[in-house]
Design a protein around this motif. Structure first.
Motif, PDB file in Angstrom:
ATOM      1  N   ALA A 185       0.825  -1.209   0.000  1.00  0.00           N
ATOM      2  CA  ALA A 185       0.000   0.000   0.000  1.00  0.00           C
ATOM      3  C   ALA A 185       0.860   1.261   0.000  1.00  0.00           C
ATOM      4  N   GLN A 186       0.350   2.288  -0.655  1.00  0.00           N
ATOM      5  CA  GLN A 186       0.942   3.619  -0.598  1.00  0.00           C
ATOM      6  C   GLN A 186      -0.182   4.622  -0.367  1.00  0.00           C
ATOM      7  N   TYR A 187       0.112   5.645   0.428  1.00  0.00           N
ATOM      8  CA  TYR A 187      -0.890   6.640   0.767  1.00  0.00           C
ATOM      9  C   TYR A 187      -0.620   7.949   0.029  1.00  0.00           C
ATOM     10  N   GLY A 188      -1.694   8.689  -0.221  1.00  0.00           N
ATOM     11  CA  GLY A 188      -1.531   9.985  -0.867  1.00  0.00           C
ATOM     12  C   GLY A 188      -2.866  10.571  -1.253  1.00  0.00           C
ATOM     13  N   ILE A 189      -2.836  11.831  -1.672  1.00  0.00           N
ATOM     14  CA  ILE A 189      -4.049  12.477  -2.157  1.00  0.00           C
ATOM     15  C   ILE A 189      -4.359  11.957  -3.561  1.00  0.00           C
ATOM     16  N   ALA A 190      -5.530  12.290  -4.071  1.00  0.00           N
ATOM     17  CA  ALA A 190      -6.008  11.723  -5.337  1.00  0.00           C
ATOM     18  C   ALA A 190      -5.031  11.937  -6.488  1.00  0.00           C
ATOM     19  N   ALA A 191      -4.533  13.153  -6.644  1.00  0.00           N
ATOM     20  CA  ALA A 191      -3.646  13.454  -7.771  1.00  0.00           C
ATOM     21  C   ALA A 191      -2.349  12.663  -7.674  1.00  0.00           C
ATOM     22  N   HIS A 192      -1.841  12.494  -6.463  1.00  0.00           N
ATOM     23  CA  HIS A 192      -0.561  11.800  -6.270  1.00  0.00           C
ATOM     24  C   HIS A 192      -0.690  10.311  -6.591  1.00  0.00           C
ATOM     25  N   ILE A 193      -1.717   9.668  -6.059  1.00  0.00           N
ATOM     26  CA  ILE A 193      -1.835   8.232  -6.312  1.00  0.00           C
ATOM     27  C   ILE A 193      -2.216   7.944  -7.764  1.00  0.00           C
ATOM     28  N   LEU A 194      -2.927   8.876  -8.406  1.00  0.00           N
ATOM     29  CA  LEU A 194      -3.213   8.706  -9.830  1.00  0.00           C
ATOM     30  C   LEU A 194      -1.912   8.756 -10.629  1.00  0.00           C
ATOM     31  N   GLU A 195      -1.026   9.649 -10.264  1.00  0.00           N
ATOM     32  CA  GLU A 195       0.264   9.740 -10.944  1.00  0.00           C
ATOM     33  C   GLU A 195       1.053   8.435 -10.795  1.00  0.00           C
TER      34      GLU A 195
ATOM     35  N   GLU B 290       2.242   5.752 -13.724  1.00  0.00           N
ATOM     36  CA  GLU B 290       3.645   5.368 -13.852  1.00  0.00           C
ATOM     37  C   GLU B 290       3.855   3.870 -13.599  1.00  0.00           C
ATOM     38  N   ASP B 291       2.748   3.117 -13.469  1.00  0.00           N
ATOM     39  CA  ASP B 291       2.804   1.669 -13.210  1.00  0.00           C
ATOM     40  C   ASP B 291       3.469   1.346 -11.881  1.00  0.00           C
ATOM     41  N   LYS B 292       3.402   2.275 -10.928  1.00  0.00           N
ATOM     42  CA  LYS B 292       3.911   2.016  -9.590  1.00  0.00           C
ATOM     43  C   LYS B 292       2.814   1.519  -8.664  1.00  0.00           C
ATOM     44  N   LEU B 293       1.573   1.608  -9.134  1.00  0.00           N
ATOM     45  CA  LEU B 293       0.418   1.060  -8.433  1.00  0.00           C
ATOM     46  C   LEU B 293      -0.445   0.314  -9.431  1.00  0.00           C
ATOM     47  N   ASP B 294      -1.194  -0.673  -8.929  1.00  0.00           N
ATOM     48  CA  ASP B 294      -2.102  -1.439  -9.784  1.00  0.00           C
ATOM     49  C   ASP B 294      -3.531  -0.931  -9.685  1.00  0.00           C
TER      50      ASP B 294
ATOM     51  N   THR C 113     -10.188   6.300  -4.892  1.00  0.00           N
ATOM     52  CA  THR C 113     -10.178   7.753  -4.989  1.00  0.00           C
ATOM     53  C   THR C 113     -11.594   8.324  -5.021  1.00  0.00           C
ATOM     54  N   SER C 114     -11.714   9.548  -4.553  1.00  0.00           N
ATOM     55  CA  SER C 114     -13.006  10.235  -4.602  1.00  0.00           C
ATOM     56  C   SER C 114     -13.084  11.184  -5.797  1.00  0.00           C
ATOM     57  N   GLN C 115     -12.010  11.278  -6.566  1.00  0.00           N
ATOM     58  CA  GLN C 115     -11.975  12.186  -7.711  1.00  0.00           C
ATOM     59  C   GLN C 115     -11.737  11.417  -9.003  1.00  0.00           C
ATOM     60  N   LYS C 116     -12.636  11.606  -9.958  1.00  0.00           N
ATOM     61  CA  LYS C 116     -12.464  10.982 -11.275  1.00  0.00           C
ATOM     62  C   LYS C 116     -11.665  11.939 -12.161  1.00  0.00           C
ATOM     63  N   LEU C 117     -10.368  11.964 -11.906  1.00  0.00           N
ATOM     64  CA  LEU C 117      -9.496  12.854 -12.661  1.00  0.00           C
ATOM     65  C   LEU C 117      -9.275  12.302 -14.059  1.00  0.00           C
ATOM     66  N   SER C 118      -9.328  13.166 -15.039  1.00  0.00           N
ATOM     67  CA  SER C 118      -9.158  12.731 -16.426  1.00  0.00           C
ATOM     68  C   SER C 118      -7.728  12.284 -16.670  1.00  0.00           C
ATOM     69  N   ALA C 119      -7.579  11.074 -17.208  1.00  0.00           N
ATOM     70  CA  ALA C 119      -6.249  10.533 -17.510  1.00  0.00           C
ATOM     71  C   ALA C 119      -6.407   9.461 -18.580  1.00  0.00           C
ATOM     72  N   PRO C 120      -5.520   9.428 -19.547  1.00  0.00           N
ATOM     73  CA  PRO C 120      -5.643   8.444 -20.626  1.00  0.00           C
ATOM     74  C   PRO C 120      -5.422   7.017 -20.126  1.00  0.00           C
ATOM     75  N   GLY C 121      -6.297   6.116 -20.601  1.00  0.00           N
ATOM     76  CA  GLY C 121      -6.117   4.699 -20.299  1.00  0.00           C
ATOM     77  C   GLY C 121      -6.528   4.282 -18.908  1.00  0.00           C
ATOM     78  N   ILE C 122      -7.236   5.158 -18.172  1.00  0.00           N
ATOM     79  CA  ILE C 122      -7.657   4.840 -16.810  1.00  0.00           C
ATOM     80  C   ILE C 122      -9.160   4.598 -16.776  1.00  0.00           C
TER      81      ILE C 122
ATOM     82  N   ALA D  24      -9.927   2.708  -9.377  1.00  0.00           N
ATOM     83  CA  ALA D  24      -9.383   3.068 -10.686  1.00  0.00           C
ATOM     84  C   ALA D  24      -8.159   2.220 -10.991  1.00  0.00           C
ATOM     85  N   TYR D  25      -8.010   1.850 -12.256  1.00  0.00           N
ATOM     86  CA  TYR D  25      -6.894   1.019 -12.701  1.00  0.00           C
ATOM     87  C   TYR D  25      -6.675   1.281 -14.185  1.00  0.00           C
ATOM     88  N   LYS D  26      -5.569   0.781 -14.688  1.00  0.00           N
ATOM     89  CA  LYS D  26      -5.311   0.928 -16.113  1.00  0.00           C
ATOM     90  C   LYS D  26      -6.160  -0.068 -16.895  1.00  0.00           C
ATOM     91  N   ILE D  27      -6.768   0.426 -17.965  1.00  0.00           N
ATOM     92  CA  ILE D  27      -7.639  -0.432 -18.775  1.00  0.00           C
ATOM     93  C   ILE D  27      -6.888  -1.659 -19.277  1.00  0.00           C
TER      94      ILE D  27
END
Length: 293
Positions: free
Chosen positions: A120-130, A134-138, A142-151, A268-271
């Motif tokens: 596990a890693q902790y962080g705010i929505a933008a940080h864990i999405l990043e 970067e394939d550092k999380l699977d 999150t409570s925010q549906k931030l726009s990101a390609p392939g998510i 959220a995860y990579k498609i």
């Protein structure tokens, strides 16, 4: 200084009575094995074997050294084998990102049911999405549906936030929302950040405007806020999933009970990874057990 590999080579030569056979057993070249033996003999200061035809025989000093070394080296090798065996992951590994409070309260109590190795890693929505990008999380919660390609985002559960105060706090009742809003504004507020996260959302939903207040304490830890409230530091808006023990112990109470706000949480995860077995197991386990709390 004696090299541990010299000892291992010496024991192998002793067991095989042959430098060439010992070299084969250790997957080494014969010259390298001979070099190990020569170096050890130089360190000891006397020969450890005598040569005869195609075989070699231990000297008295060689027999003495073998008797002392063999149990120690074999025990160390066994320890190393056991350690390496234990280090091999027998379960699939999944890496999950979340806020600290959400993981502690809704995921950690159920880890024993996961049948996965969870990192596990902790962080705010933008940080864990990043980290996810970067394939550092699977997977992230999150409570925010931030726009990101392939998510891809899928619904997880809905968290509810309420106004919380110490158990002996004098809660005033008002019929009109305007009076309630004015009263709330003059209370001592604790917030997660200067920008009043969730408090701002709470105010807009119930009073239709931004809150006109300055928090007296800004603490980037919801558990610290809860502890401070228990000790009469003020009031705040907190998620109900972390209030159970404090409510049961009569350390806090929910005030302005007709007011509250909900927040949708997503997984959220990579498609490209959506069909990975370990990811599916994690999602199914989260949705099956965390939703039942």
């Amino acid at each position: 200084m004696v090299d541990f590999e010299w000892y291992r080579s010496f024991i192998s030569i002793y067991k095989h009575s042959s430098v060439s056979e010992a070299a084969k057993a250790r997957l080494m070249t014969q010259p390298a094995m001979s070099q190990h033996l020569a170096a050890l003999e130089a360190s000891v200061g006397e020969p450890l074997f005598t040569r005869a035809s195609r075989k070699i025989f231990p000297t008295e000093r060689g027999k003495e050294l073998y008797t002392q070394l063999a149990p120690l080296v074999e025990a160390l090798e066994e320890t190393t084998r056991n350690f390496n065996s234990a280090a091999v992951p027998m379960l699939p590994v999944v890496r999950i990102g979340s806020s600290h409070e959400l993981f502690r309260e809704t995921v950690a109590p159920h880890l024993g049911r996961f049948h996965l190795r969870v990192i596990a890693q902790y962080g705010i929505a933008a940080h864990i999405l990043e980290l996810l990008l970067e394939d550092k999380l699977d997977l992230i919660v999150t409570s925010q549906k931030l726009s990101a390609p392939g998510i891809e985002y899928i619904p997880y559960f809905q968290e509810k936030f309420v106004v919380v105060a110490a158990a002996d706090f004098d809660d005033q009742q008002f019929e009109e929302a305007e009076n309630k809003e004015k009263w709330l504004c003059v209370q001592n507020w604790l917030a997660y950040g200067q920008e009043l996260p969730i408090i701002r959302r709470f105010w807009r939903e119930h009073f239709g405007k931004r809150p006109q207040l300055q928090p007296i304490f800004v603490l980037p830890d919801l558990h610290a806020i809860l502890s401070a409230i228990e000790h009469q530091a003020g009031i705040s808006v907190l998620p109900t999933y972390m209030l159970g023990n404090s409510l049961q112990a009569n350390k806090i109470k929910i005030i302005a009970q007709s007011y509250g706000v909900t927040n949708d949480l997503y997984l959220a995860y990579k498609i490209k990874n959506r069909n990975l077995p370990q990811l599916q197991v994690l999602i199914e386990t989260l949705r099956a057990h965390v939703l039942t709390q």
